[in-house]
Enzyme design. Structure first.
Site, PDB file in Angstrom:
ATOM      1  N   LYS A 292       0.851  -1.194   0.000  1.00 17.31           N
ATOM      2  CA  LYS A 292       0.000   0.000   0.000  1.00 17.31           C
ATOM      3  C   LYS A 292       0.884   1.240   0.000  1.00 17.31           C
ATOM      4  O   LYS A 292       1.538   1.554   0.997  1.00 17.31           O
ATOM      5  CB  LYS A 292      -0.920   0.051   1.213  1.00 17.31           C
TER       6      LYS A 292
ATOM      7  N   GLU B 102       9.845  16.686  15.268  1.00 16.21           N
ATOM      8  CA  GLU B 102      10.031  16.549  13.827  1.00 16.21           C
ATOM      9  C   GLU B 102       9.044  17.444  13.080  1.00 16.21           C
ATOM     10  O   GLU B 102       7.834  17.351  13.282  1.00 16.21           O
ATOM     11  CB  GLU B 102       9.853  15.103  13.390  1.00 16.21           C
TER      12      GLU B 102
ATOM     13  N   CYS C 234      13.432  11.785   6.090  1.00 14.43           N
ATOM     14  CA  CYS C 234      13.638  11.459   7.500  1.00 14.43           C
ATOM     15  C   CYS C 234      15.078  11.689   7.929  1.00 14.43           C
ATOM     16  O   CYS C 234      15.360  11.892   9.112  1.00 14.43           O
ATOM     17  CB  CYS C 234      13.214  10.025   7.781  1.00 14.43           C
TER      18      CYS C 234
ATOM     19  N   GLU D  23      10.786   1.898   9.922  1.00 15.16           N
ATOM     20  CA  GLU D  23      11.678   3.019   9.645  1.00 15.16           C
ATOM     21  C   GLU D  23      10.871   4.288   9.861  1.00 15.16           C
ATOM     22  O   GLU D  23       9.967   4.613   9.080  1.00 15.16           O
ATOM     23  CB  GLU D  23      12.213   2.949   8.216  1.00 15.16           C
TER      24      GLU D  23
END
Length: 481
Positions: free
Chosen positions: A174, A385, A283, A249
């Site tokens: 997906k 973040e 990231c 991750e």
């Protein structure tokens, strides 16, 4: 005309069972690029059933060499269509075409070629005893669920698909509903090169609907997820309750640590690239720049000047440095952090505003690259973040102070260290609570090395034999002599 993308289940390109669709909206112009199926648990069940049937059929008899040859064939087709696929990726993500054409799509080619070679050379253990021998077999897990993010769509889908196929598994994938287009291209290419039907199944849809169904399905034995930390926590919890193998991750708040003995010009160049590559939507981006006090003012001035001169605009323009953010909603989130930084006492050195662009770009999710100084290193802006073109810059005193600041966040993905002192490079790299450190460079990737982070940045490692081992199960055989 809007294109309706299909799911790919058992080799058939088809809509969702409900017939419902979702709009894929361009972050560059605000127009609808295409629609995708709004799949639910029934579509996922169909895909899982197809994957189960495929792993019990012709695919189970394919040799390692045949699987490796297929990966090479996929790489050949992607490479032959590089500019076409890069244009699709640029339109879908808002990133500059130049970036997609020189990084994203070549990396997808490299991923397939690398794992084709790696699986041909992969070997398992042999252990001799006085009166017995032990050898290790590696067998496919079965069916693996792949859930991939919007920032590097084909780049990261290929990073998972290649080793998964190399080890003989079947797939229910997906992609992000925000960037579905290149995943559909990959499904078409896999069909073209003769992958047996049902080995690779693509299910479009929302994370809490299709994605959650993939994680929960009992016939999907492992989950490889790349995305945000909060979603990763849900994926990890759900998968572990069902005893599934899981690789996560997740996010990062990475430090670029600049010592006063560095090559300042190269460090500035590296910090700009680390901070703003792909509009800061990676990231691994260095969103915190830590600079030793002796060169702080000089470095900050040069850094701010470089960032101020970055061009924001049409992703198709070869001179564009930054394209659009992934969505208008994401831009609002990033802008909220800029506003928060002001409340926390920060100074906006440059950027933080929307550029003035003509039609149709005036409807896009563009934002000027932003540098913020004067923040406490424990402030929200400096520790949470943001995942956008926003970098905070902070002075530090010495090695211990730099390590303390770098390690004060919940994340532990990556860092870069800029120094000409080899001993310092080793000491600081060892002391940083991260999974990866670059010294005097950023994002220099060897696909053989382990990729992943610690703390809230994830669980497990991918890359090289780590990926081949994750996407398989070891079986020891002991024979008495």
């Amino acid at each position: 005309m809007t294109t309706a993308l299909p799911n790919c289940i058992a080799g058939n390109f088809q809509p969702a069972r409900t017939g419902e669709t979702l709009d894929n909206v361009s972050s560059v112009t605000g127009g609808v690029l295409c629609t995708i199926p709004r799949s639910d648990a029934r579509d996922v069940a169909d895909a899982a059933e197809a994957a189960k049937a495929a792993r019990e059929g012709e695919w189970a008899r394919w040799s390692v060499g045949q699987r490796a040859d297929l990966l090479d064939a996929v790489a050949d087709i992607i490479e032959s269509r590089l500019e076409e696929i890069a244009a699709i990726e640029s339109r879908d993500t808002g990133k500059p075409f130049r970036l997609a054409a020189t990084v994203d799509i070549p990396r997808a080619v490299a991923n397939f070629r690398f794992f084709a070679s790696a699986v041909r050379q992969h070997h398992d253990g042999f252990h001799e005893m006085a009166d017995a021998i032990n050898y290790t077999l590696r067998r496919p897990i079965g069916t693996v669920g792949l859930i991939t993010p919007w920032n590097l769509p084909l780049y990261l889908l290929s990073w998972k698909t290649a080793p998964e196929l190399a080890m003989g598994n079947t797939i229910v994938a997906k992609p992000s509903e925000i960037t579905p287009m290149s995943a559909t291209v990959l499904a078409e290419i896999l069909h073209e090169v003769g992958l047996p039907p049902g080995v690779f199944n693509l299910v479009h849809g929302l994370g809490h609907e299709a994605g959650q169904a993939i994680v929960e399905h009992p016939d999907i034995g492992a989950i490889s997820f790349t995305g945000g930390t909060s979603t990763g926590a849900i994926v990890g919890r759900t998968a572990s309750e069902r005893f599934k193998k899981v690789s996560l991750e997740l996010g990062g708040k990475n430090a670029t640590v600049v010592f006063d003995d560095c090559d300042v010009e190269k460090a500035v160049e590296g910090a700009v690239r680390a901070g703003f590559a792909n509009q800061g939507q990676v990231c691994l981006c260095g969103s915190r720049v830590l600079v030793q006090e002796g060169i702080y003012d000089r470095f900050k001035a040069a850094f701010v000047e470089r960032v101020s001169n970055m061009s924001v605009g049409d992703p198709a323009d070869p001179d564009t440095s930054l394209g659009a953010l992934i969505s208008h909603g994401h831009r609002e989130k990033v802008e909220a952090f800029v506003a928060l930084a002001k409340e926390e006492g920060g100074t906006i050195e440059t950027g933080g505003t929307r550029p003035q662009l003509g039609a149709p770009l005036d409807a896009g999710a563009f934002l000027r690259p932003t540098v913020i100084s004067g923040l406490n290193t424990s402030s929200r802006t400096a520790t949470e973040e943001i995942f956008g073109p926003v970098v905070t810059i902070h002075p530090f005193k010495d090695e211990a102070d730099a390590v303390r600041i770098a390690n004060c966040v919940e994340y532990g993905l990556a860092a870069s260290v800029w120094t000409q002192n080899l001993g310092r490079a080793h000491r600081v790299s060892a002391a940083l609570d991260v999974g990866m450190v670059w010294v005097n460079t950023w994002l220099m990737r060897d696909l053989r090395v382990p990729f992943g982070g610690v703390k809230a940045s994830g669980v497990g490692r991918e890359g090289g034999h780590h990926s081949l081992e994750f996407f398989s199960e070891p079986k020891n055989v002991c024979i008495k002599l």
